[in-house]
Scaffold this active site. Structure first.
Site, PDB file in Angstrom:
ATOM      1  N   VAL A  17       0.848  -1.199   0.000  1.00 54.24           N
ATOM      2  CA  VAL A  17       0.000   0.000   0.000  1.00 54.24           C
ATOM      3  C   VAL A  17       0.882   1.248   0.000  1.00 54.24           C
ATOM      4  O   VAL A  17       0.664   2.179  -0.792  1.00 54.24           O
ATOM      5  CB  VAL A  17      -0.958   0.011   1.214  1.00 54.24           C
ATOM      6  CG1 VAL A  17      -1.840   1.259   1.179  1.00 54.24           C
ATOM      7  CG2 VAL A  17      -1.826  -1.248   1.240  1.00 54.24           C
ATOM      8  N   GLY A 135     -10.769  -1.710   2.723  1.00 54.00           N
ATOM      9  CA  GLY A 135      -9.825  -1.296   1.674  1.00 54.00           C
ATOM     10  C   GLY A 135     -10.307  -0.071   0.914  1.00 54.00           C
ATOM     11  O   GLY A 135     -10.403   1.023   1.463  1.00 54.00           O
ATOM     12  N   ILE A 137     -13.231   0.597  -0.231  1.00 55.37           N
ATOM     13  CA  ILE A 137     -14.661   0.938  -0.095  1.00 55.37           C
ATOM     14  C   ILE A 137     -14.833   2.130   0.850  1.00 55.37           C
ATOM     15  O   ILE A 137     -14.378   2.088   1.989  1.00 55.37           O
ATOM     16  CB  ILE A 137     -15.457  -0.258   0.483  1.00 55.37           C
ATOM     17  CG1 ILE A 137     -15.268  -1.496  -0.367  1.00 55.37           C
ATOM     18  CG2 ILE A 137     -16.933   0.099   0.620  1.00 55.37           C
ATOM     19  CD1 ILE A 137     -15.867  -2.754   0.249  1.00 55.37           C
ATOM     20  N   LYS A 206     -12.310  -5.037  12.582  1.00 52.44           N
ATOM     21  CA  LYS A 206     -13.103  -4.145  11.727  1.00 52.44           C
ATOM     22  C   LYS A 206     -14.500  -3.948  12.317  1.00 52.44           C
ATOM     23  O   LYS A 206     -15.062  -2.849  12.251  1.00 52.44           O
ATOM     24  CB  LYS A 206     -13.161  -4.713  10.311  1.00 52.44           C
ATOM     25  CG  LYS A 206     -11.778  -4.692   9.643  1.00 52.44           C
ATOM     26  CD  LYS A 206     -11.721  -5.566   8.409  1.00 52.44           C
ATOM     27  CE  LYS A 206     -10.353  -5.511   7.737  1.00 52.44           C
ATOM     28  NZ  LYS A 206     -10.167  -6.545   6.708  1.00 52.44           N
ATOM     29  N   GLY A 309      -5.641  -4.942  -1.268  1.00 49.09           N
ATOM     30  CA  GLY A 309      -4.892  -4.675  -2.501  1.00 49.09           C
ATOM     31  C   GLY A 309      -4.175  -3.347  -2.386  1.00 49.09           C
ATOM     32  O   GLY A 309      -4.699  -2.389  -1.796  1.00 49.09           O
TER      33      GLY A 309
HETATM   34  N1  HSE Z   1      -6.457  -9.763   5.290  1.00 47.86           N
HETATM   35  C1  HSE Z   1      -7.558  -8.915   4.970  1.00 47.86           C
HETATM   36  C2  HSE Z   1      -8.560  -9.661   4.123  1.00 47.86           C
HETATM   37  C3  HSE Z   1      -7.186  -7.670   4.224  1.00 47.86           C
HETATM   38  O1  HSE Z   1      -8.358 -10.815   3.766  1.00 47.86           O
HETATM   39  O2  HSE Z   1      -9.577  -9.079   3.812  1.00 47.86           O
HETATM   40  C4  HSE Z   1      -6.662  -6.592   5.086  1.00 47.86           C
HETATM   41  O3  HSE Z   1      -7.596  -6.144   6.021  1.00 47.86           O
END
Ligand code: HSE
Length: 445
Positions: A17, A135, A137, A206, A309
């Site tokens: 990133v 990510g 979004i 999250k 990504g």
């Molecule tokens: N490892 C996470 C996923 C991505 O598989 O969505 C980063 O938060």
């Protein structure tokens, strides 16, 4: 040409990133400056190892191992190192030196969020974290700003791409969990140690961030109930499909009223769940993420896209950078994190939902009545029952021992976790039940 005031940007971390953020900032700096109303000068990129190979080249003169000097010279610090330390110390250093901070660090925010937000509030700085959940979004800013005038009732999120990829592969190709995990690893979705994804730790972080924002209440990571996907079987996936569901790892944040005490609060949980095939979340395939949100006035909303990504996540980071730069131009203190509601954070035992239970039972007269009695004794109302001959090893499939055992797939109406747990314990003790093959929550109905 307009002369802008110059803002000095420090980047911490040159991983996938970080390297993309550096490249896009160097390439699109003039355009971003026009949007921000300020020049955005990347003054350096702090990395652990200057010689390490990178997915995208970073100009050598920008690389440094001296993060502290870089932080102390910056107006805006972008933290993309990940993990708790030294990221936490660097962010505190940045805030206390008067910089705004942008981070994608969900583990740090879920663990030390209140400390970092307090530190920012005290000096009038702002902490931006759009990239920490989902990510690319946009979901943090919609929750924080666009929905600030509404009341969020529930969030159902697919917030981990690795587990969604694995469950989707099991569903679409009939691969086992182990084989799908091996594919996810080969394609670079899963880490060498996939525990954080597979066991739901990443999704729980999250969930804590989303619930805190949605309910204006600090929701500690420890209060998030968590189950991963490691015990999801192909038999469960197949039986779900036959019943009209797909299995998804969901992060569920909702307002709840404890059915016993009547206490109103909020809850956050992560676990595999049956989602009806007609629900928008059922159509989220591969490693994509989606957040389905139910709000009082807005109704249902869904935010969908790439949850990880390098370049995708860099998009969210640069959006935060433009916002941070605009704030610097306008001046004034940052907007404090909104935790005024301070609602009770309730455990999963306060939650009510629907369940699907698969039982392998003795196939003889009176068994169905006895099992129905277990449900009613525990106050759980049965919504549907499907019976097929054969053992529970392959739900709904006929097997050689069909003369002596049957499989029951039982769907319930809404019931409390406590009533469901008591029902399952009684079923396990019953001498007409050979085994409780599967217990899954049903969400999104
Ligand atoms: N490892 C996470 C996923 C991505 O598989 O969505 C980063 O938060």
């Amino acid at each position: 040409m307009i002369e802008y005031r110059n803002l000095r940007i420090a980047l911490l971390g040159g991983g996938s990133v970080g390297a993309q953020v550096a490249e896009l900032l160097l390439k699109n700096g003039d355009e971003l400056a026009s949007r921000a109303g300020a020049g955005l000068e990347l003054i350096g990129v702090a990395v652990r190892d200057i010689a390490a190979p990178r997915t995208t080249d970073i100009p050598a003169h920008l690389l440094t191992t001296d993060a502290t000097s870089l932080i102390l010279s910056a107006d805006i610090v972008i933290e993309l190192i990940g993990g708790l330390e030294p990221a936490r110390s660097y962010i505190l250093q940045a805030i206390n030196s008067g910089a705004d901070v942008i981070t994608a660090n969900k583990a740090l925010l879920a663990t030390h969020g209140p400390e970092l937000f307090d530190a920012a509030e005290q000096v009038g700085a702002q902490l931006y974290y759009e990239a920490a959940v989902g990510g690319a979004i946009p979901i943090i800013r919609p929750l924080r700003d666009s929905l600030a005038g509404d009341t969020v009732k529930r969030i159902l999120g697919i917030v981990n791409g690795t587990t969604n990829f694995i469950l989707d592969l099991m569903e679409t190709t009939g691969e086992s969990l182990e084989s799908a995990l091996a594919t996810a690893t080969a394609l670079g979705y899963a880490e060498a140690d996939p525990t954080a994804d597979i066991e739901g730790y990443d999704a729980a972080q999250k969930a804590a961030i989303l619930a805190s924002l949605a309910f204006h209440t600090t929701v500690p990571l420890e209060s998030v109930y968590r189950e991963g996907i490691s015990s999801v079987t192909l038999a469960q996936v197949e039986s779900a499909r036959k019943a009209g569901y797909v299995i998804k790892l969901l992060a569920i944040c909702e307002r709840v009223t404890d059915p016993v005490t009547g206490v109103e609060g909020v809850s956050a949980r992560v676990h595999p769940a049956l989602v009806p095939t007609g629900h928008p979340l059922a159509a989220v395939h591969g490693a994509n993420n989606a957040v389905f949100l139910e709000a009082e006035a807005a109704g249902d909303l869904m935010f969908y896209g790439a949850g990880a990504g390098g370049i995708e996540t860099a998009s969210a980071v640069l959006g935060d950078l433009v916002s941070a730069a605009r704030r610097h131009v306008i001046g004034g203190p940052g907007v404090a994190e909104s935790t005024h509601a301070n609602l009770p954070v309730l455990p999963i035992t306060s939650v009510t939902t629907r369940y699907q239970i698969i039982l392998s039972v003795v196939d003889q007269p009176g068994v169905l009545a006895e099992i129905a009695g277990v449900f009613s004794d525990n106050g759980v109302s049965v919504e549907a029952v499907a019976q097929s001959a054969g053992s529970g090893a392959g739900p709904l499939a006929r097997t050689d021992d069909s003369s002596s055992t049957a499989t029951l797939v039982i769907g319930t109406h809404e019931a409390s976790e406590a009533a469901l747990a008591a029902t399952v314990a009684a079923l396990e003790a019953s001498n007409v039940v050979s085994s409780v093959v599967s217990v899954l929550r049903v969400e999104g109905l």
